[in-house]
Structures are given as C-alpha cells and as structure tokens.
Design a protein around this motif. Structure first.
Motif, mmCIF file in Angstrom:
data_model
loop_
_atom_site.group_PDB
_atom_site.id
_atom_site.type_symbol
_atom_site.label_atom_id
_atom_site.label_comp_id
_atom_site.label_asym_id
_atom_site.label_seq_id
_atom_site.Cartn_x
_atom_site.Cartn_y
_atom_site.Cartn_z
ATOM 1 N N LEU A 76 6.228 -59.263 -51.279
ATOM 2 C CA LEU A 76 7.440 -58.475 -50.488
ATOM 3 C C LEU A 76 7.982 -57.532 -51.432
ATOM 4 C CD1 LEU A 76 9.059 -61.007 -47.913
ATOM 5 C CD2 LEU A 76 7.435 -59.245 -47.676
ATOM 6 N N GLN A 77 8.052 -57.717 -52.841
ATOM 7 C CA GLN A 77 8.708 -56.810 -54.046
ATOM 8 C C GLN A 77 7.552 -55.616 -54.322
ATOM 9 O OE1 GLN A 77 10.435 -59.129 -57.150
ATOM 10 N NE2 GLN A 77 10.103 -60.831 -55.790
ATOM 11 N N GLU A 78 6.452 -55.678 -53.731
ATOM 12 C CA GLU A 78 5.688 -54.624 -54.104
ATOM 13 C C GLU A 78 5.881 -53.239 -53.431
ATOM 14 O OE1 GLU A 78 2.632 -54.509 -55.841
ATOM 15 O OE2 GLU A 78 3.358 -56.407 -56.759
ATOM 16 N N PRO A 79 5.571 -52.052 -53.923
ATOM 17 C CA PRO A 79 6.057 -50.774 -53.341
ATOM 18 C C PRO A 79 5.359 -50.864 -51.698
ATOM 19 C CG PRO A 79 5.069 -50.467 -55.424
ATOM 20 C CD PRO A 79 4.925 -51.783 -55.246
ATOM 21 N N GLY A 80 6.489 -50.373 -50.956
ATOM 22 C CA GLY A 80 6.110 -50.166 -49.591
ATOM 23 C C GLY A 80 6.465 -51.341 -48.651
ATOM 24 N N GLN A 81 6.746 -52.449 -49.485
ATOM 25 C CA GLN A 81 7.082 -53.800 -48.738
ATOM 26 C C GLN A 81 8.689 -53.914 -48.572
ATOM 27 O OE1 GLN A 81 4.964 -56.086 -47.289
ATOM 28 N NE2 GLN A 81 3.146 -55.032 -48.240
ATOM 29 N N GLU A 82 9.054 -54.950 -47.591
ATOM 30 C CA GLU A 82 10.270 -54.921 -47.084
ATOM 31 C C GLU A 82 11.434 -55.020 -48.388
ATOM 32 O OE1 GLU A 82 13.060 -58.033 -44.343
ATOM 33 O OE2 GLU A 82 10.890 -57.918 -44.584
ATOM 34 N N CYS A 83 11.327 -55.622 -49.232
ATOM 35 C CA CYS A 83 12.325 -55.989 -50.368
ATOM 36 C C CYS A 83 12.331 -54.813 -51.521
ATOM 37 C CB CYS A 83 11.959 -57.147 -51.097
ATOM 38 S SG CYS A 83 12.311 -58.641 -50.069
ATOM 39 N N PHE A 84 11.140 -53.954 -51.402
ATOM 40 C CA PHE A 84 11.039 -52.947 -52.740
ATOM 41 C C PHE A 84 12.316 -52.174 -52.636
ATOM 42 C CE2 PHE A 84 9.648 -49.075 -54.420
ATOM 43 C CZ PHE A 84 9.151 -49.343 -55.882
ATOM 44 N N ALA A 85 12.452 -51.278 -51.794
ATOM 45 C CA ALA A 85 13.332 -50.378 -51.570
ATOM 46 C C ALA A 85 14.902 -50.716 -51.827
ATOM 47 C CB ALA A 85 13.095 -49.515 -50.201
ATOM 48 N N LYS A 86 15.179 -51.920 -51.299
ATOM 49 C CA LYS A 86 16.389 -52.532 -51.378
ATOM 50 C C LYS A 86 16.823 -52.773 -52.794
ATOM 51 C CE LYS A 86 16.158 -54.513 -46.557
ATOM 52 N NZ LYS A 86 16.188 -55.544 -46.053
ATOM 53 N N MET A 87 15.603 -53.350 -53.289
ATOM 54 C CA MET A 87 15.884 -53.746 -54.826
ATOM 55 C C MET A 87 16.094 -52.379 -55.844
ATOM 56 S SD MET A 87 12.827 -56.515 -55.123
ATOM 57 C CE MET A 87 12.799 -56.723 -56.805
ATOM 58 N N VAL A 88 15.304 -51.440 -55.647
ATOM 59 C CA VAL A 88 15.566 -50.320 -56.447
ATOM 60 C C VAL A 88 16.988 -49.649 -56.125
ATOM 61 C CG1 VAL A 88 14.615 -48.033 -56.682
ATOM 62 C CG2 VAL A 88 13.122 -49.725 -56.468
ATOM 63 N N GLU A 89 17.523 -49.748 -54.900
ATOM 64 C CA GLU A 89 18.732 -49.205 -54.294
ATOM 65 C C GLU A 89 19.848 -49.885 -55.228
ATOM 66 O OE1 GLU A 89 21.542 -48.726 -50.489
ATOM 67 O OE2 GLU A 89 19.517 -49.211 -50.175
ATOM 68 N N PHE B 285 19.628 -52.325 -57.839
ATOM 69 C CA PHE B 285 19.481 -52.267 -59.516
ATOM 70 C C PHE B 285 19.125 -50.963 -60.235
ATOM 71 C CE2 PHE B 285 18.761 -56.409 -57.640
ATOM 72 C CZ PHE B 285 19.729 -56.968 -57.859
ATOM 73 N N GLY B 286 18.707 -49.879 -59.341
ATOM 74 C CA GLY B 286 18.317 -48.742 -60.039
ATOM 75 C C GLY B 286 16.778 -48.623 -60.600
ATOM 76 N N PRO B 287 16.364 -47.308 -60.492
ATOM 77 C CA PRO B 287 15.032 -47.364 -60.981
ATOM 78 C C PRO B 287 14.637 -47.766 -62.352
ATOM 79 C CG PRO B 287 16.037 -45.167 -61.048
ATOM 80 C CD PRO B 287 17.025 -46.255 -60.467
ATOM 81 N N ARG C 160 5.708 -49.908 -60.097
ATOM 82 C CA ARG C 160 5.949 -51.143 -59.556
ATOM 83 C C ARG C 160 7.400 -51.740 -60.270
ATOM 84 N NH1 ARG C 160 0.430 -54.183 -59.811
ATOM 85 N NH2 ARG C 160 1.174 -55.644 -58.542
ATOM 86 N N VAL C 161 7.689 -53.024 -59.787
ATOM 87 C CA VAL C 161 8.853 -53.764 -60.313
ATOM 88 C C VAL C 161 8.360 -54.362 -61.472
ATOM 89 C CG1 VAL C 161 10.702 -55.474 -59.890
ATOM 90 C CG2 VAL C 161 10.063 -54.024 -57.943
ATOM 91 N N CYS C 162 9.169 -54.228 -62.446
ATOM 92 C CA CYS C 162 8.830 -55.048 -63.891
ATOM 93 C C CYS C 162 9.682 -56.115 -63.702
ATOM 94 C CB CYS C 162 9.391 -54.196 -65.060
ATOM 95 S SG CYS C 162 9.358 -55.064 -66.497
ATOM 96 N N ARG C 163 8.874 -57.313 -63.450
ATOM 97 C CA ARG C 163 9.606 -58.578 -63.077
ATOM 98 C C ARG C 163 10.405 -58.924 -64.540
ATOM 99 N NH1 ARG C 163 7.625 -59.643 -58.698
ATOM 100 N NH2 ARG C 163 5.344 -59.186 -58.060
ATOM 101 N N GLY C 164 9.801 -58.809 -65.609
ATOM 102 C CA GLY C 164 10.453 -59.281 -66.794
ATOM 103 C C GLY C 164 11.762 -58.761 -66.960
ATOM 104 N N LYS C 165 11.810 -57.328 -66.849
ATOM 105 C CA LYS C 165 12.921 -56.451 -67.040
ATOM 106 C C LYS C 165 14.051 -56.817 -66.045
ATOM 107 C CE LYS C 165 12.578 -52.124 -68.408
ATOM 108 N NZ LYS C 165 11.903 -50.786 -68.100
ATOM 109 N N LEU C 166 13.631 -56.778 -64.742
ATOM 110 C CA LEU C 166 14.710 -57.430 -63.467
ATOM 111 C C LEU C 166 15.172 -58.841 -64.021
ATOM 112 C CD1 LEU C 166 15.762 -56.958 -60.891
ATOM 113 C CD2 LEU C 166 13.586 -58.264 -59.991
ATOM 114 N N ALA C 167 14.149 -59.619 -64.416
ATOM 115 C CA ALA C 167 14.742 -60.969 -64.745
ATOM 116 C C ALA C 167 15.710 -61.029 -65.871
ATOM 117 C CB ALA C 167 13.607 -62.128 -65.302
ATOM 118 N N GLU C 168 15.469 -60.421 -66.778
ATOM 119 C CA GLU C 168 16.439 -60.346 -67.882
ATOM 120 C C GLU C 168 17.987 -59.683 -67.322
ATOM 121 O OE1 GLU C 168 16.535 -57.226 -71.441
ATOM 122 O OE2 GLU C 168 14.535 -58.603 -71.541
ATOM 123 N N MET C 169 17.901 -58.729 -66.483
ATOM 124 C CA MET C 169 19.187 -58.194 -65.816
ATOM 125 C C MET C 169 19.660 -59.296 -65.072
ATOM 126 S SD MET C 169 19.273 -54.867 -63.375
ATOM 127 C CE MET C 169 18.532 -53.673 -64.434
#
Length: 201
Positions: A39-52, A54-56, A64-73
């Motif tokens: 659901l975190q992949e581009p075009g899936q339900e959570c993707f746009a909400k996550m970018v909105e 936490f930012g690009p 695609r979402v960088c899981r390591g960077k997101l986890a660190e944040m």
C-alpha cells in the motif's frame, strides 16, 4: 469460512506456521506487513498521504518510498511515528477485511489466516474467529535470529522487551503452539490437532 489470527513475538517462527497452513491446507494467508508495504507503493492508497505528511524527502530516485530514510525519520520523532501509523494501519486493516470478504464469496479456501505484528494491539481479534499464539523459548529465538538475520542477543532481547509479554499473549489467545523444538513435525502436529479441535477443518 473461519478467520484465524496468528501472533507471537519476534523470532517465534510464525513464517513456519503460515507456510504450513498455506501449503498443507490451502489456507488464504494474509500478512499485514506485506500488505502495508504494497500500500506504500506509488499509486497505492498510502503513498500520496505519506508524501504529503513527510515530504518528497522520503522518496528515492525511482519515485518509491525509501524505507530506511522514513524509518530514521519517524523513529526519532514519536509524533511522526504516530502520523505514519495513522496512515498505514487503518488502510491495512481495511484491505485485509475486504480480502477476507472476497475469499468468503469465492468459497475456494477452507479458512483465512491473518498474521500481524500488532494483531492484538490493533484489535484484529474483532475480525478473527480465533487468535493463536506461537510460543518459542527465548534462547531458541535468540539463536534463530542470530542465524537468520544476524541479530545480536542484545538486539533480540531489546525487541522482545518492547513486545507483549508471554503472559499477555497467552491471556488473549485461544490456542498456543510451542514452536521451540528443532523438529518441525512437532509444530505441525500441534497445528493439525488445533485445526481439528477448534473447528477449522
């Protein structure tokens, strides 16, 4: 069609149980972690909400979402972690609920199985007929995680300390499978017995 929830601490061997249920009994197995990643992949339900939220900055060059960077944040900021969970967890539960209903309509599987790290905390018991706890002795979990993931004993014990206690798991689950043995058939036998006694077959 009944719905079986599988839970247990890190290194308990839940994958062994899930693989057996799928391969031996043709159960529909749904893993919340895999659904969340999808659901975190581009075009899936959570993707746009996550970018909105936490930012690009959380995106890789391929978009695609960088899981390591997101986890660190998020793990450095409890409020950001709460926001991430508020995006992902409800979407995952909705997806799983819809998949279960789809399987019930198709009537091709004997039962459904849900596995989630926070199965009890996220109240998946409300959509499961039963919750089974996969118990494994701590020294065994330490050895298995050192071999499979390269975890140190300290890291494994730290993760265990942040999860539900054995008493909490046992108190909230309908059936316990002891997966401590190195002989996997011992675990399979307990699963077979549990499915029959609890009306899944």
């Amino acid at each position: 069609m009944k719905v079986l929830g599988i839970t247990g601490g890190v290194g308990a061997g839940k994958s062994t149980v899930l693989n057996y249920l799928e391969n031996r009994y043709n159960a529909r197995v749904i893993q919340a972690d895999l659904v969340g990643k999808m659901l975190q992949e581009p075009g899936q339900e959570c993707f746009a909400k996550m970018v909105e939220a936490f930012g690009p900055v959380i995106l890789q060059e391929d978009g695609r979402v960088c899981r390591g960077k997101l986890a660190e944040m998020v793990f450095a900021d409890p409020e950001k972690l709460r926001r991430l969970n508020a995006i992902i967890h409800p979407a995952v539960k909705d997806y799983i609920t819809e998949e279960i209903e789809r399987e019930k309509r198709k009537r091709e599987r004997p039962f459904c199985v849900i596995e989630a790290a926070l199965l009890l905390e996220d109240r998946y018991d409300l959509i499961c007929d039963e919750i089974w706890y996969i118990y494994t002795e701590v020294p065994v979990r330490i050895r298995r995680l050192a071999k499979s993931r390269g975890y140190s004993e300290e890291k494994t014990r730290q993760i265990i300390s942040n999860q539900l206690s054995e008493e909490e798991y046992r108190g909230k689950c309908n059936f316990v499978i002891d997966n401590s043995s190195n002989i996997v058939e011992n675990t399979y036998g307990q699963i077979d017995k549990g499915l029959i006694e609890h009306g899944f077959l």
